[in-house]
Design an enzyme around this catalytic site. Sequence first.
Site, mmCIF file in Angstrom:
data_model
loop_
_atom_site.group_PDB
_atom_site.id
_atom_site.type_symbol
_atom_site.label_atom_id
_atom_site.label_comp_id
_atom_site.label_asym_id
_atom_site.label_seq_id
_atom_site.Cartn_x
_atom_site.Cartn_y
_atom_site.Cartn_z
ATOM 1 N N ASP A 1 0.846 -1.194 0.000
ATOM 2 C CA ASP A 1 0.000 0.000 0.000
ATOM 3 C C ASP A 1 0.882 1.246 0.000
ATOM 4 O O ASP A 1 1.802 1.363 0.814
ATOM 5 C CB ASP A 1 -0.900 -0.024 1.244
ATOM 6 C CG ASP A 1 -1.987 1.025 1.190
ATOM 7 O OD1 ASP A 1 -2.455 1.357 0.087
ATOM 8 O OD2 ASP A 1 -2.392 1.502 2.268
ATOM 9 N N ASP B 1 1.851 4.990 -5.565
ATOM 10 C CA ASP B 1 1.178 6.255 -5.281
ATOM 11 C C ASP B 1 1.994 7.412 -5.844
ATOM 12 O O ASP B 1 2.987 7.824 -5.263
ATOM 13 C CB ASP B 1 0.988 6.411 -3.772
ATOM 14 C CG ASP B 1 0.255 7.708 -3.417
ATOM 15 O OD1 ASP B 1 -0.086 8.483 -4.338
ATOM 16 O OD2 ASP B 1 0.031 7.939 -2.208
ATOM 17 N N GLU C 1 -3.148 5.575 -8.248
ATOM 18 C CA GLU C 1 -4.024 6.577 -7.634
ATOM 19 C C GLU C 1 -3.995 7.853 -8.448
ATOM 20 O O GLU C 1 -2.934 8.384 -8.774
ATOM 21 C CB GLU C 1 -3.587 6.861 -6.196
ATOM 22 C CG GLU C 1 -4.475 7.859 -5.473
ATOM 23 C CD GLU C 1 -4.145 8.002 -3.992
ATOM 24 O OE1 GLU C 1 -4.415 9.080 -3.444
ATOM 25 O OE2 GLU C 1 -3.632 7.036 -3.394
ATOM 26 N N HIS D 1 -7.782 10.128 4.663
ATOM 27 C CA HIS D 1 -7.115 9.163 5.534
ATOM 28 C C HIS D 1 -7.264 9.578 7.001
ATOM 29 O O HIS D 1 -7.382 10.757 7.320
ATOM 30 C CB HIS D 1 -5.618 9.089 5.212
ATOM 31 C CG HIS D 1 -5.298 8.479 3.879
ATOM 32 N ND1 HIS D 1 -4.918 9.230 2.779
ATOM 33 C CD2 HIS D 1 -5.291 7.197 3.470
ATOM 34 C CE1 HIS D 1 -4.680 8.421 1.763
ATOM 35 N NE2 HIS D 1 -4.901 7.189 2.153
ATOM 36 N N GLY E 1 -8.888 5.590 2.763
ATOM 37 C CA GLY E 1 -9.543 6.315 3.844
ATOM 38 C C GLY E 1 -10.974 5.870 4.053
ATOM 39 O O GLY E 1 -11.855 6.662 4.403
ATOM 40 N N GLY E 2 -11.226 4.576 3.892
ATOM 41 C CA GLY E 2 -12.591 4.065 3.990
ATOM 42 C C GLY E 2 -13.179 4.113 5.385
ATOM 43 O O GLY E 2 -14.401 4.014 5.540
ATOM 44 N N ASN F 1 -10.379 0.617 1.517
ATOM 45 C CA ASN F 1 -9.266 0.475 2.454
ATOM 46 C C ASN F 1 -9.731 0.888 3.847
ATOM 47 O O ASN F 1 -10.264 1.986 4.030
ATOM 48 C CB ASN F 1 -8.089 1.350 2.033
ATOM 49 C CG ASN F 1 -7.366 0.816 0.820
ATOM 50 O OD1 ASN F 1 -7.808 -0.131 0.177
ATOM 51 N ND2 ASN F 1 -6.246 1.431 0.488
ATOM 52 N N THR G 1 -7.874 2.986 10.129
ATOM 53 C CA THR G 1 -8.108 3.674 11.403
ATOM 54 C C THR G 1 -9.215 3.008 12.224
ATOM 55 O O THR G 1 -9.077 2.825 13.444
ATOM 56 C CB THR G 1 -8.463 5.144 11.138
ATOM 57 O OG1 THR G 1 -7.380 5.765 10.430
ATOM 58 C CG2 THR G 1 -8.698 5.890 12.434
#
Length: 276
Positions: free
Chosen positions: A82, A104, A134, A174, A203-204, A225, A228
Amino acid sequence: MTLATLSDVLQPALTGNYAVAGLVTLGWEDTRAYVAAAEAEKCPVILQAGPSCRTHTPLPILGSMYRHLAADADVPVVAHLDHGYTMDECKAALDAGFTSLMFDGSRKPLARNIDEPAAVAELARAAGISCEGEIGFVGYDQGEASAGTDPDEAARFARETGVDAMAISVGNVHLQRNQSGGLDEARIAAIEALTNIPLVIHGGSGVPAWQRRRLARGSAICKFNIGTELRMAFGQALRDSVNRDPDRFDRLQIFDDVEASLVAATRKVLATLKAG
């Protein structure tokens, strides 16, 4: 062995109207819990080694850990790099046994963010694995601001890079600790109208569960993704376990409690995305 590439799990998701979770790992306990949750929910899972994870644990160890868990799993498991920022990082992940490389270049000018992921996609194809890119920068909660994805640029990016999945910036950020945000569904639809590859939401954790479910079943978003949200669940379970018995010091006993709680929290995440 159920080790899979990103395309192995996202192409069925694209045609089957569901999504797969990309779960950000930090160590053995959470990674094992994620695979156990995926087995319990009977759905594939993408194990993700992000920059902070790689700072703590070298890529060869992460690759071996992912492959070891995949070998005994009865669901498809993807070993995913990632936010790889350089070709050298991507090559190192490939050498370490990863089956998916995410490059990225979203902070770079468009031309560079086409040429560089195209080179990584070529590397991945030659090795029989997958590549994610991305387009549009996804920012950070209380940090760098996002730059939303332009649909026309997304179409060019998808066409010219040859990536297998495309991460987009459509209101996601994120490190968001609650689900008070939401995604720009009009922008998602505009991107979908010009592309035909699986779309990815970084940042899902900040996306409400109801919207994840709806988009998983009714859009080209095939990968969410999640980091957190599950790190918070892990931290709470760890505090609860320690505070329940302040005299307990054996980390194996402590992590037994933590892992069970994390499996339960992960199953809730997976259930909102999977088929059916």
